[in-house]
Scaffold this motif. Sequence first.
Motif, PDB file in Angstrom:
ATOM      1  N   GLN A   1      11.398  -8.195 -20.020  1.00  0.00           N
ATOM      2  CA  GLN A   1      11.751  -7.352 -18.872  1.00  0.00           C
ATOM      3  C   GLN A   1      11.394  -5.892 -19.119  1.00  0.00           C
ATOM      4  N   PRO A   2      11.172  -5.142 -18.056  1.00  0.00           N
ATOM      5  CA  PRO A   2      10.787  -3.744 -18.215  1.00  0.00           C
ATOM      6  C   PRO A   2      11.953  -2.803 -18.503  1.00  0.00           C
ATOM      7  N   GLY A   3      13.168  -3.303 -18.670  1.00  0.00           N
ATOM      8  CA  GLY A   3      14.310  -2.454 -18.927  1.00  0.00           C
ATOM      9  C   GLY A   3      14.982  -1.959 -17.660  1.00  0.00           C
TER      10      GLY A   3
ATOM     11  N   PHE B   1      12.847  -4.978 -11.524  1.00  0.00           N
ATOM     12  CA  PHE B   1      11.439  -4.870 -11.148  1.00  0.00           C
ATOM     13  C   PHE B   1      11.346  -4.843  -9.625  1.00  0.00           C
ATOM     14  N   LEU B   2      11.609  -3.673  -9.064  1.00  0.00           N
ATOM     15  CA  LEU B   2      11.568  -3.481  -7.623  1.00  0.00           C
ATOM     16  C   LEU B   2      10.939  -2.130  -7.356  1.00  0.00           C
ATOM     17  N   HIS B   3       9.891  -2.118  -6.541  1.00  0.00           N
ATOM     18  CA  HIS B   3       9.172  -0.878  -6.272  1.00  0.00           C
ATOM     19  C   HIS B   3       8.561  -0.949  -4.878  1.00  0.00           C
ATOM     20  N   CYS B   4       8.672   0.120  -4.153  1.00  0.00           N
ATOM     21  CA  CYS B   4       8.045   0.229  -2.836  1.00  0.00           C
ATOM     22  C   CYS B   4       6.761   1.035  -3.023  1.00  0.00           C
ATOM     23  N   CYS B   5       5.609   0.421  -2.764  1.00  0.00           N
ATOM     24  CA  CYS B   5       4.350   1.139  -2.968  1.00  0.00           C
ATOM     25  C   CYS B   5       3.937   1.922  -1.724  1.00  0.00           C
ATOM     26  N   ARG B   6       4.412   1.499  -0.551  1.00  0.00           N
ATOM     27  CA  ARG B   6       4.054   2.221   0.673  1.00  0.00           C
ATOM     28  C   ARG B   6       5.165   2.071   1.697  1.00  0.00           C
ATOM     29  N   LEU B   7       5.452   3.175   2.377  1.00  0.00           N
ATOM     30  CA  LEU B   7       6.485   3.189   3.399  1.00  0.00           C
ATOM     31  C   LEU B   7       5.965   3.997   4.581  1.00  0.00           C
ATOM     32  N   ILE B   8       6.019   3.409   5.770  1.00  0.00           N
ATOM     33  CA  ILE B   8       5.591   4.096   6.986  1.00  0.00           C
ATOM     34  C   ILE B   8       6.790   4.173   7.914  1.00  0.00           C
TER      35      ILE B   8
ATOM     36  N   LEU C   1       6.637  -0.591 -15.269  1.00  0.00           N
ATOM     37  CA  LEU C   1       6.387  -1.822 -14.522  1.00  0.00           C
ATOM     38  C   LEU C   1       4.931  -2.264 -14.684  1.00  0.00           C
ATOM     39  N   ALA C   2       4.012  -1.323 -14.680  1.00  0.00           N
ATOM     40  CA  ALA C   2       2.602  -1.654 -14.904  1.00  0.00           C
ATOM     41  C   ALA C   2       2.416  -2.255 -16.298  1.00  0.00           C
ATOM     42  N   ASN C   3       3.096  -1.684 -17.290  1.00  0.00           N
ATOM     43  CA  ASN C   3       3.011  -2.222 -18.652  1.00  0.00           C
ATOM     44  C   ASN C   3       3.559  -3.634 -18.727  1.00  0.00           C
ATOM     45  N   CYS C   4       4.630  -3.905 -17.992  1.00  0.00           N
ATOM     46  CA  CYS C   4       5.215  -5.239 -17.972  1.00  0.00           C
ATOM     47  C   CYS C   4       4.219  -6.242 -17.396  1.00  0.00           C
ATOM     48  N   LEU C   5       3.553  -5.867 -16.303  1.00  0.00           N
ATOM     49  CA  LEU C   5       2.562  -6.766 -15.706  1.00  0.00           C
ATOM     50  C   LEU C   5       1.404  -7.021 -16.659  1.00  0.00           C
ATOM     51  N   THR C   6       0.959  -5.994 -17.369  1.00  0.00           N
ATOM     52  CA  THR C   6      -0.110  -6.158 -18.353  1.00  0.00           C
ATOM     53  C   THR C   6       0.332  -7.126 -19.443  1.00  0.00           C
ATOM     54  N   HIS C   7       1.560  -6.968 -19.903  1.00  0.00           N
ATOM     55  CA  HIS C   7       2.106  -7.852 -20.938  1.00  0.00           C
ATOM     56  C   HIS C   7       2.171  -9.302 -20.439  1.00  0.00           C
TER      57      HIS C   7
END
Length: 80
Positions: free
Chosen positions: A31-33, A36-43, A63-69
Amino acid sequence: YKRQHQIRVQLASAGHPLVGDRRYGGPLPSQPGRVFLHCCRLILDAPGTGHSFDVSARLPEELANCLTHLDMIAAECAIP
């Protein structure tokens, strides 16, 4: 009335808990610590003006590091 945890509860009840959610889903070993919840775009439309606000945010480094792992683990576990 204060609403909390709505996304977390709904996803967990549908059988799709968030990675890293100790309360509703249980952490994974990699887990990333954090949840794992992130909003990349909001209109959003501004009330009464008709103007739209379009806000973007890159995925945080942890979170990017977690996905790479996870990609590395998936590659190691792939059947040749």
